[in-house]
Design a protein around this motif. Structure first.
Motif, PDB file in Angstrom:
ATOM      1  N   ALA A  84       0.750  -1.101   0.010  1.00  0.00           N
ATOM      2  CA  ALA A  84       0.104   0.080  -0.001  1.00  0.00           C
ATOM      3  C   ALA A  84       0.701   1.100  -0.017  1.00  0.00           C
ATOM      4  CB  ALA A  84      -0.930   0.036   1.310  1.00  0.00           C
ATOM      5  N   ALA A  85       1.699   1.239   0.853  1.00  0.00           N
ATOM      6  CA  ALA A  85       2.864   2.336   0.828  1.00  0.00           C
ATOM      7  C   ALA A  85       3.462   2.540  -0.500  1.00  0.00           C
ATOM      8  CB  ALA A  85       3.708   2.224   1.966  1.00  0.00           C
ATOM      9  N   ALA A  86       3.812   1.330  -0.915  1.00  0.00           N
ATOM     10  CA  ALA A  86       4.484   1.589  -2.386  1.00  0.00           C
ATOM     11  C   ALA A  86       3.743   2.140  -3.414  1.00  0.00           C
ATOM     12  CB  ALA A  86       5.161   0.324  -2.783  1.00  0.00           C
ATOM     13  N   ALA A  87       2.457   1.712  -3.515  1.00  0.00           N
ATOM     14  CA  ALA A  87       1.568   2.430  -4.322  1.00  0.00           C
ATOM     15  C   ALA A  87       1.240   3.632  -4.516  1.00  0.00           C
ATOM     16  CB  ALA A  87       0.120   1.438  -4.373  1.00  0.00           C
ATOM     17  N   LEU A  88       0.974   4.017  -3.065  1.00  0.00           N
ATOM     18  CA  LEU A  88       0.772   5.453  -2.770  1.00  0.00           C
ATOM     19  C   LEU A  88       1.983   6.254  -2.757  1.00  0.00           C
ATOM     20  CD1 LEU A  88      -1.342   5.124   0.581  1.00  0.00           C
ATOM     21  CD2 LEU A  88      -2.182   6.236  -1.399  1.00  0.00           C
ATOM     22  N   ALA A  89       3.084   5.890  -2.699  1.00  0.00           N
ATOM     23  CA  ALA A  89       4.248   6.677  -3.096  1.00  0.00           C
ATOM     24  C   ALA A  89       4.411   6.901  -4.462  1.00  0.00           C
ATOM     25  CB  ALA A  89       5.461   6.110  -2.253  1.00  0.00           C
ATOM     26  N   ARG A  90       4.202   5.955  -5.135  1.00  0.00           N
ATOM     27  CA  ARG A  90       4.638   5.908  -6.613  1.00  0.00           C
ATOM     28  C   ARG A  90       3.205   6.795  -7.353  1.00  0.00           C
ATOM     29  NH1 ARG A  90       7.619   1.174  -7.051  1.00  0.00           N
ATOM     30  NH2 ARG A  90       9.832   1.779  -6.931  1.00  0.00           N
ATOM     31  N   HIS A  91       2.100   6.427  -7.063  1.00  0.00           N
ATOM     32  CA  HIS A  91       1.092   6.816  -7.751  1.00  0.00           C
ATOM     33  C   HIS A  91       0.246   7.839  -7.206  1.00  0.00           C
ATOM     34  CE1 HIS A  91       1.965   3.981 -10.974  1.00  0.00           C
ATOM     35  NE2 HIS A  91       2.352   3.109  -9.671  1.00  0.00           N
ATOM     36  N   GLY A  92       0.146   7.840  -5.734  1.00  0.00           N
ATOM     37  CA  GLY A  92      -1.026   8.459  -5.202  1.00  0.00           C
ATOM     38  C   GLY A  92      -0.325   9.927  -4.415  1.00  0.00           C
ATOM     39  N   GLU A 121      -9.516   2.776   1.538  1.00  0.00           N
ATOM     40  CA  GLU A 121      -9.864   3.884   1.048  1.00  0.00           C
ATOM     41  C   GLU A 121      -8.914   4.737   0.456  1.00  0.00           C
ATOM     42  OE1 GLU A 121     -11.573   6.249   4.368  1.00  0.00           O
ATOM     43  OE2 GLU A 121     -11.660   7.838   3.246  1.00  0.00           O
ATOM     44  N   ALA A 122      -7.737   4.924   1.055  1.00  0.00           N
ATOM     45  CA  ALA A 122      -6.387   5.610   0.328  1.00  0.00           C
ATOM     46  C   ALA A 122      -6.125   5.330  -1.116  1.00  0.00           C
ATOM     47  CB  ALA A 122      -5.460   5.561   1.454  1.00  0.00           C
ATOM     48  N   VAL A 123      -6.205   4.073  -1.368  1.00  0.00           N
ATOM     49  CA  VAL A 123      -5.741   3.321  -2.709  1.00  0.00           C
ATOM     50  C   VAL A 123      -7.040   3.460  -3.552  1.00  0.00           C
ATOM     51  CG1 VAL A 123      -4.032   2.217  -1.720  1.00  0.00           C
ATOM     52  CG2 VAL A 123      -5.782   1.183  -2.110  1.00  0.00           C
ATOM     53  N   ALA A 124      -8.072   3.598  -3.049  1.00  0.00           N
ATOM     54  CA  ALA A 124      -9.219   3.319  -3.997  1.00  0.00           C
ATOM     55  C   ALA A 124      -9.464   4.120  -5.156  1.00  0.00           C
ATOM     56  CB  ALA A 124     -10.834   3.754  -3.200  1.00  0.00           C
ATOM     57  N   ARG A 125      -8.801   5.450  -5.199  1.00  0.00           N
ATOM     58  CA  ARG A 125      -8.566   6.212  -6.522  1.00  0.00           C
ATOM     59  C   ARG A 125      -7.712   5.837  -7.322  1.00  0.00           C
ATOM     60  NH1 ARG A 125     -11.508  10.920  -5.397  1.00  0.00           N
ATOM     61  NH2 ARG A 125     -11.395  11.489  -7.718  1.00  0.00           N
ATOM     62  N   LEU A 126      -6.680   5.317  -6.932  1.00  0.00           N
ATOM     63  CA  LEU A 126      -5.541   4.835  -7.816  1.00  0.00           C
ATOM     64  C   LEU A 126      -5.938   4.099  -9.018  1.00  0.00           C
ATOM     65  CD1 LEU A 126      -2.537   4.167  -5.125  1.00  0.00           C
ATOM     66  CD2 LEU A 126      -3.269   6.422  -6.152  1.00  0.00           C
ATOM     67  N   PRO A 127      -5.153   4.313  -9.955  1.00  0.00           N
ATOM     68  CA  PRO A 127      -5.157   3.358 -11.452  1.00  0.00           C
ATOM     69  C   PRO A 127      -4.862   2.098 -10.961  1.00  0.00           C
ATOM     70  CG  PRO A 127      -3.371   4.599 -11.591  1.00  0.00           C
ATOM     71  CD  PRO A 127      -4.010   5.432 -10.570  1.00  0.00           C
ATOM     72  N   VAL A 128      -5.374   0.896 -11.839  1.00  0.00           N
ATOM     73  CA  VAL A 128      -5.120  -0.207 -11.544  1.00  0.00           C
ATOM     74  C   VAL A 128      -3.409  -0.627 -11.776  1.00  0.00           C
ATOM     75  CG1 VAL A 128      -7.245  -1.516 -11.805  1.00  0.00           C
ATOM     76  CG2 VAL A 128      -5.661  -0.990 -13.797  1.00  0.00           C
ATOM     77  N   GLY A 129      -2.877   0.185 -12.399  1.00  0.00           N
ATOM     78  CA  GLY A 129      -1.206   0.136 -12.556  1.00  0.00           C
ATOM     79  C   GLY A 129      -0.544  -0.009 -11.495  1.00  0.00           C
ATOM     80  N   ALA A 130      -1.283   0.904 -10.440  1.00  0.00           N
ATOM     81  CA  ALA A 130      -0.546   0.764  -9.058  1.00  0.00           C
ATOM     82  C   ALA A 130      -0.409  -0.356  -8.283  1.00  0.00           C
ATOM     83  CB  ALA A 130      -1.257   2.116  -8.211  1.00  0.00           C
ATOM     84  N   LEU A 131      -1.258  -1.216  -8.784  1.00  0.00           N
ATOM     85  CA  LEU A 131      -0.958  -2.347  -7.988  1.00  0.00           C
ATOM     86  C   LEU A 131       0.151  -3.310  -8.233  1.00  0.00           C
ATOM     87  CD1 LEU A 131      -4.705  -4.034  -8.632  1.00  0.00           C
ATOM     88  CD2 LEU A 131      -3.690  -3.529  -6.659  1.00  0.00           C
ATOM     89  N   GLY A 132       1.189  -2.822  -9.246  1.00  0.00           N
ATOM     90  CA  GLY A 132       2.409  -3.475  -9.504  1.00  0.00           C
ATOM     91  C   GLY A 132       2.136  -4.506 -10.387  1.00  0.00           C
ATOM     92  N   ILE A 133       1.327  -4.553 -11.350  1.00  0.00           N
ATOM     93  CA  ILE A 133       0.956  -5.922 -11.968  1.00  0.00           C
ATOM     94  C   ILE A 133       1.457  -5.691 -13.348  1.00  0.00           C
ATOM     95  CG2 ILE A 133      -1.142  -6.857 -10.632  1.00  0.00           C
ATOM     96  CD1 ILE A 133      -2.772  -5.368 -12.573  1.00  0.00           C
ATOM     97  N   ASP A 134       1.616  -6.877 -14.346  1.00  0.00           N
ATOM     98  CA  ASP A 134       2.173  -6.436 -15.533  1.00  0.00           C
ATOM     99  C   ASP A 134       1.152  -5.963 -16.510  1.00  0.00           C
ATOM    100  OD1 ASP A 134       0.465  -8.801 -16.983  1.00  0.00           O
ATOM    101  OD2 ASP A 134       1.603  -9.840 -15.290  1.00  0.00           O
ATOM    102  N   ALA A 135       1.812  -5.150 -17.321  1.00  0.00           N
ATOM    103  CA  ALA A 135       1.012  -4.243 -18.283  1.00  0.00           C
ATOM    104  C   ALA A 135      -0.200  -4.940 -18.976  1.00  0.00           C
ATOM    105  CB  ALA A 135       1.927  -3.743 -19.394  1.00  0.00           C
TER     106      ALA A 135
END
Lengths: 471, 275
Positions: free
Chosen positions: A109-117, A129-143
């Motif tokens: 969660a911290a990595a997703a927020l730091a990179r994308h949020g 709640e904090a990550v709900a608005r992030l794009p799915v790319g923030a999950l760190g999954i392949d393209a």
């Protein structure tokens, strides 16, 4: 060729990583491009991770450009989570980096927020709640997965989280569901730290940076005292002590000393450190002093109360061990050695020299075959054997004279041969047999030479070697 | 009977020390009569030295030429074996000597009658490090002997350095034996200085090489013992030196590379002829 990374100014001009270099140059003709060096990037990240060690011993790399710190139980030392984040960012900025920091319940969660949020601190339980608005790319999954999700209309993590997870597992595999649970803070995973965390660790922070070696040595012995007390409570002693000195500008110096047996003797370990404190000096880059000192004891052993022997032999042994430790601290582990015999009859393999700190005294068992003969085994051994030219009366007899190092030696007495066959289980069948001779010349110089290969059976022209010198 | 009385006295002494509260340190050194002298086993030499070689002191052994370094090393190790039969031996050695003369070989040490398990090798880069290591070891009372191989005449090895070594040796009771090669003997604080040359051995049965033999010259002794030569050999079975007895009919140890022996002065006969 594509752009690997861009700086803020280039980003403002509309360049993005992944763009073709030719395209970028077409947009911005004055573009300054530097070759991408992933190894240097990695080294830089490692150095930053070293510097981040000051906040917590649990630091992991989040390649290619991130660090994950587990600050559980550490934040209060820096005046709270917010103060810790501020301190970290300030140091990064001071060193010339642009950094973003997010603090959340799980590393993902911290990595997703730091990179994308939005960077900042997520209150406990607020990850979903904090990550709900992030794009799915923030999950760190392949393209491709991200693209498939976006095409299916699932654009944000919130969209994804609102679906039943069995549907996601059926379509995209269990990996995505796990990832989602972790990013949303429903499941925690342990961090794998870059450096193993020692069982015993003591720190000392300085209000002002300290640069004098004497002061640092003094502080180190105080810290050693604390570590010894903590080891004593556990009934253990340290075999390896590692002191990390954190410089204000982020450079970290590490000094390690090793002891031959487990110890809690503060004075002795401190003396060993004193031998190596010169490693802190860096004439080309002196820096502004150190503001944190951490002592770790990565290797500990049970240290039982010692039985004092009535003849004081234990005392003498301990003194010898202390001498070996001292010599090791001064000259290095690989320069203080003991003989150790090996089960082999090839002379150069029959014994090895091993660091004295790893083995105790009296570990040498056999004296070799027939040690009672005067020319049984030489005092000094050439490794590898050196070739010589010989002159023998009969082809398979001892040499009458030989030529070595521009000198000819006239042999007056010879002993041998002692036949030593090769070790077929190690060298294969074609290892030649050696016939060893002990030779003596007129001046009393004594040599150990061998003929490699049995004459006429293994080879037609055997070669001669000198393998050692007798006293 | 006397031996038993001596043992009894020694035990009584130990008990007295224990009662005073101190633990007697185990001594790695050879027993001696209190004078600190250890006999080498060769009667003539011991008599000339007044009983033997002194422990807790610095002794220098020079190889006559680089080719005699193995002999000098052998002689030094023999001394070490005499001085401290069981004590740990610290052998300080410059690294490049391994290329020149080969690396020390534990089985060879065993063949000389030393215990390879008691040896700690310290490999150093230069003479300065060698002296530091030697001094560290000489200050540790649990060590029996320190053998230091030093090549050439480094500037750092001056009178001060050797005095420091011999003071450390005197204080801790460690015997320091320094093997020198490629250097002219010069003034130092060493208690005794020797020069060693290899000697053809006396043949064993079957014409095979016999015990290692040395031609040893006492160059200087601080007690003012006059310089002299001895021919000795090392007896590994008994761990002692023996004086060589020149037997007739054996091969004379004439150096091969010299054109001729130096002319022998006709000796004046100490007796007055009668008549």
């Amino acid at each position: 060729m594509r752009l690997a990374a861009v700086d803020p100014m280039a980003r403002e001009l509309g360049l993005v990583p992944g763009q073709k270099l030719a395209d970028a140059r077409a947009c911005v003709p004055q573009l300054a491009a530097i070759d991408h060096d992933p190894v240097a990037d990695q080294n830089l990240l490692e150095r930053l991770a070293d510097a981040a060690d000051r906040y917590t011993p649990l630091v992991a790399l989040n390649a290619p450009d991130g660090l994950t710190l587990d600050v559980t139980g550490c934040a209060h030392l820096f005046g709270g989570e917010a103060a810790l984040c501020r301190d970290l960012l300030e140091r990064m900025r001071g060193a010339g980096f642009t950094a973003r920091a997010a603090l959340a319940g799980t590393p993902e969660a911290a990595a997703a927020l730091a990179r994308h949020g939005r960077p900042g601190i997520v209150p406990p339980g607020g990850e979903a709640e904090a990550v709900a608005r992030l794009p799915v790319g923030a999950l760190g999954i392949d393209a491709s997965t991200a693209l498939a999700l976006t095409r299916a209309g699932l654009k944000t993590i919130g969209d994804l989280a609102s679906r039943p997870s069995d549907l996601l597992v059926a379509r995209f595999g269990a990996g995505l569901a796990t990832r989602l649970r972790r990013v949303c803070g429903h499941e925690d995973a342990r961090l794998t730290p870059r450096r193993a965390v020692a069982a015993c660790m003591v720190e000392r922070r300085f209000a002002e940076p300290v640069a004098r070696r004497e002061d640092l040595t003094g502080a180190l012995s105080l810290v050693l005292g604390k570590a010894a007390a903590s080891l004593e409570q556990r009934g253990e002693g340290g075999r390896l002590f590692e002191a990390s000195f954190f410089r204000t500008d982020g450079v970290v110096r590490r000094i390690a000393v090793e002891t031959g047996e487990a110890t809690r003797d503060t004075a002795a370990v401190s003396r060993l450190f004193t031998e190596r404190m010169h490693l802190l000096d860096d004439p080309t880059d002196p820096g502004f002093g150190f503001d944190l000192l951490r002592l770790a004891v990565p290797r500990t052993e049970v240290l039982a109360a010692r039985q004092v022997l009535i003849d004081g032999r234990g005392e003498a042994e301990r003194e010898t061990t202390a001498l070996v430790d001292h010599l090791v601290a001064r000259f290095g582990r690989s320069n203080v050695l003991r003989f150790l015999d090996r089960p082999s009859h090839i002379p150069e393999r029959a014994e090895v020299m091993v660091p004295a700190i790893a083995v105790g005294g009296g570990s040498y068992r056999s004296a070799g075959p027939a040690a009672a003969r005067p020319l049984a085994r030489p005092l000094q051994l050439f490794d590898p054997p050196q070739p010589i030219e010989t002159l023998a009366e009969v082809p398979d007899g001892p040499p009458a004279s030989f030529h070595w190092r521009r000198t000819t030696f006239q042999i007056i007495r010879a002993e041998g041969p002692e036949r030593i066959a090769g070790e077929w289980w190690r060298d294969g069948e074609d290892m030649l047999t050696r016939d060893y001779y002990g030779l003596e010349d007129r001046e009393g110089r004594r040599f150990w030479v061998f003929r490699q290969g049995l004459y006429g059976r293994e080879t037609a022209s055997p070669r001669w070697f000198i393998h050692g010198l007798f006293a | 009977m006397t031996a038993r009385r001596d043992t009894l006295a020694a035990l009584k002494g130990t008990l007295a020390r224990l009662e005073r509260g101190g633990m007697p340190p185990a001594s790695p050194h050879a027993p001696s009569d209190g004078s600190g002298l250890v006999p080498l086993g060769a009667a003539g030499l011991d008599a000339a030295l007044g009983g033997g070689i002194a422990r807790a002191a610095l002794h220098e052994v020079h190889a006559e030429a680089p080719v005699h370094v193995p002999a000098a090393t052998g002689f030094t190790l023999g001394l070490a074996r005499r001085v401290a039969p069981a004590g740990p031996l610290v052998w300080v050695r410059q690294r490049f000597l391994d290329q020149e003369f080969g690396r020390p070989y534990g089985r060879g040490l065993a063949a000389l009658g030393l215990d390879p398990g008691a040896v700690v090798m310290v490999r150093v880069r230069d003479a300065e490090d060698a002296l530091r290591a030697t001094l560290d070891a000489a200050r540790c009372g649990a060590v029996g002997t320190v053998v230091a191989d030093i090549w050439g005449a480094p500037k750092i090895l001056d009178l001060t350095a050797s005095r420091r070594l011999s003071l450390a040796a005197a204080e801790s009771g460690v015997t320091v034996l320094m093997t020198r090669a490629g250097a002219e003997p010069e003034p130092s604080a060493a208690l005794s200085r020797w020069r060693v040359r290899g000697l053809a051995s006396e043949a064993a049965e079957g014409g095979m090489p016999g015990r290692p033999a040395f031609s040893v010259t006492l160059l200087r002794h601080r007690a003012g013992i006059p310089p002299r030569d001895w021919s000795m050999e090392w007896d590994r079975e008994h761990g002692r030196f023996r004086e060589r007895t020149a037997l007739p009919g054996r091969l004379a140890p004439l150096p091969a590379e010299r054109t001729a022996a130096p002319p022998v002065e006709p000796q004046s006969i100490p007796f007055r002829r009668a008549g």
